[in-house]
Design an enzyme around this catalytic site. Structure first.
Site, PDB file in Angstrom:
ATOM      1  CB  THR A 145      47.928  43.358  54.782  1.00 26.81           C
ATOM      2  OG1 THR A 145      46.683  43.804  54.241  1.00 26.81           O
ATOM      3  CG2 THR A 145      47.674  42.202  55.732  1.00 26.81           C
TER       4      THR A 145
ATOM      5  CE1 TYR B  10      44.609  48.726  47.432  1.00 26.25           C
ATOM      6  CE2 TYR B  10      46.697  48.832  48.609  1.00 26.25           C
ATOM      7  CZ  TYR B  10      45.349  48.555  48.593  1.00 26.25           C
ATOM      8  OH  TYR B  10      44.744  48.099  49.738  1.00 26.25           O
TER       9      TYR B  10
ATOM     10  CE  LYS C 251      44.499  45.199  47.670  1.00 27.74           C
ATOM     11  NZ  LYS C 251      45.457  45.078  48.791  1.00 27.74           N
TER      12      LYS C 251
ATOM     13  CB  ILE D  15      44.595  41.474  46.492  1.00 26.00           C
ATOM     14  CG1 ILE D  15      45.118  41.330  45.052  1.00 26.00           C
ATOM     15  CG2 ILE D  15      45.775  41.643  47.459  1.00 26.00           C
ATOM     16  CD1 ILE D  15      45.947  42.496  44.557  1.00 26.00           C
TER      17      ILE D  15
END
Length: 291
Positions: free
Chosen positions: A42, A129, A157, A198
């Site tokens: 992001t 992740y 995540k 998240i």
């Protein structure tokens, strides 16, 4: 339940970092009590130079935020990733977000060795992740099993889009903090024991996101949240959320770095997304308003 905002990196039209907008975003998250993740997908972390990343992280640390601050460590060249980790080790951050290496498609042994190397280098705890849509490979269950007791392995995540896989991570490493990495799956993963979310949407709606994270089964919240997701996630992240943030005047420009382009988002989606969140039940206490 915990909320971390996968923070965008604001740019001016000439491509340089808009630090004033970044400070505004981080200050609002801090005021609400949401942690932040910088330089993830992001935050367009792979599109920034080493000097830019260093400047951004030092700027954020100088703000002395009261909330947790995590830093992304994406990359495929191990030497560069280790160099970045060593730089961040000396900063007052809370931890790292370590992405499965993209493009190279490592198998099990290579993935374990990669994460061993980066975890061993880290002086701060790390969230691994799982993002197969970007990395082309998942965070393998056997990788989690092999590294489950590494002292720097804090959490996962999960943006794999599968509640079943999320539950598998939990069964293999029940002591690891599991974060939902997709706004659209928060309610389901919260019901399965997620430690937190998240979020991308929390860039634009930090208070509403926090309310939803604390009340994941509240139907009014869920309906409005899913409706907003429907408008924002019609293109590659972070194109949609940057358009929203610029519309709300949270950032000065919706500028992205190539190969991402605002032209790949229908700007007619912005108004419905913003309007849908205006119906959010009145917050008990309101810290701020972007617009």
């Amino acid at each position: 339940m915990h909320l971390l905002t996968a923070t965008v990196t604001p740019f001016f039209p000439n491509g340089t970092i808009d630090f004033a907008s970044l400070e505004r975003l981080l200050s609002f998250q801090d005021a609400v009590g949401n942690g932040v993740v910088l330089l993830g997908s992001t935050g367009e972390g792979l599109s920034l130079t080493k000097k830019e990343k260093q400047a951004l992280i030092c700027f954020a640390c100088d703000l002395q935020l009261k909330v947790p601050l995590f830093v992304g460590t994406s990359g495929t060249l191990l030497e560069e990733v280790l160099d970045w980790i060593h730089f961040c080790n000396d900063l007052p951050i809370s931890g790292f977000l370590m992405t499965t290496p993209i493009y190279t498609k490592p198998k099990l042994c290579g993935q374990i060795l990669w994460f061993e190397a980066v975890l061993n280098a880290a002086k701060h705890p790390a969230i691994l992740y799982n993002i197969p849509s970007r990395a082309a490979t998942p965070l393998y269950l056997d990788t989690v099993k092999a590294l489950a007791h590494h002292p720097q392995f804090l959490g996962i995540k999960d943006s794999g889009g599968s509640v079943e896989e999320f539950q598998s991570y939990k069964s293999i490493a029940p002591h690891i903090q599991l974060y939902c990495g997709d706004d659209v799956f928060w309610s389901e993963m919260a019901a399965c024991g997620a430690h937190g979310l998240i979020s991308v949407l929390s860039n634009a709606w930090p208070e509403e996101a926090r309310e939803y994270v604390l009340n994941p089964q509240e139907q009014d919240y869920r309906s409005l949240w899913m409706e907003t997701c429907r408008w924002v996630y019609t293109t590659t992240n972070p194109i949609g959320i940057k358009a929203i943030l610029a519309y709300k005047k949270a950032i000065t420009h919706a500028q992205l770095r190539l190969p991402l382009s605002i032209e790949d988002f229908d700007l007619e989606n912005v108004s419905p997304a913003v309007e849908s969140m205006l119906a959010w039940p009145k917050l008990r206490t309101s810290v701020f308003s972007y617009s």
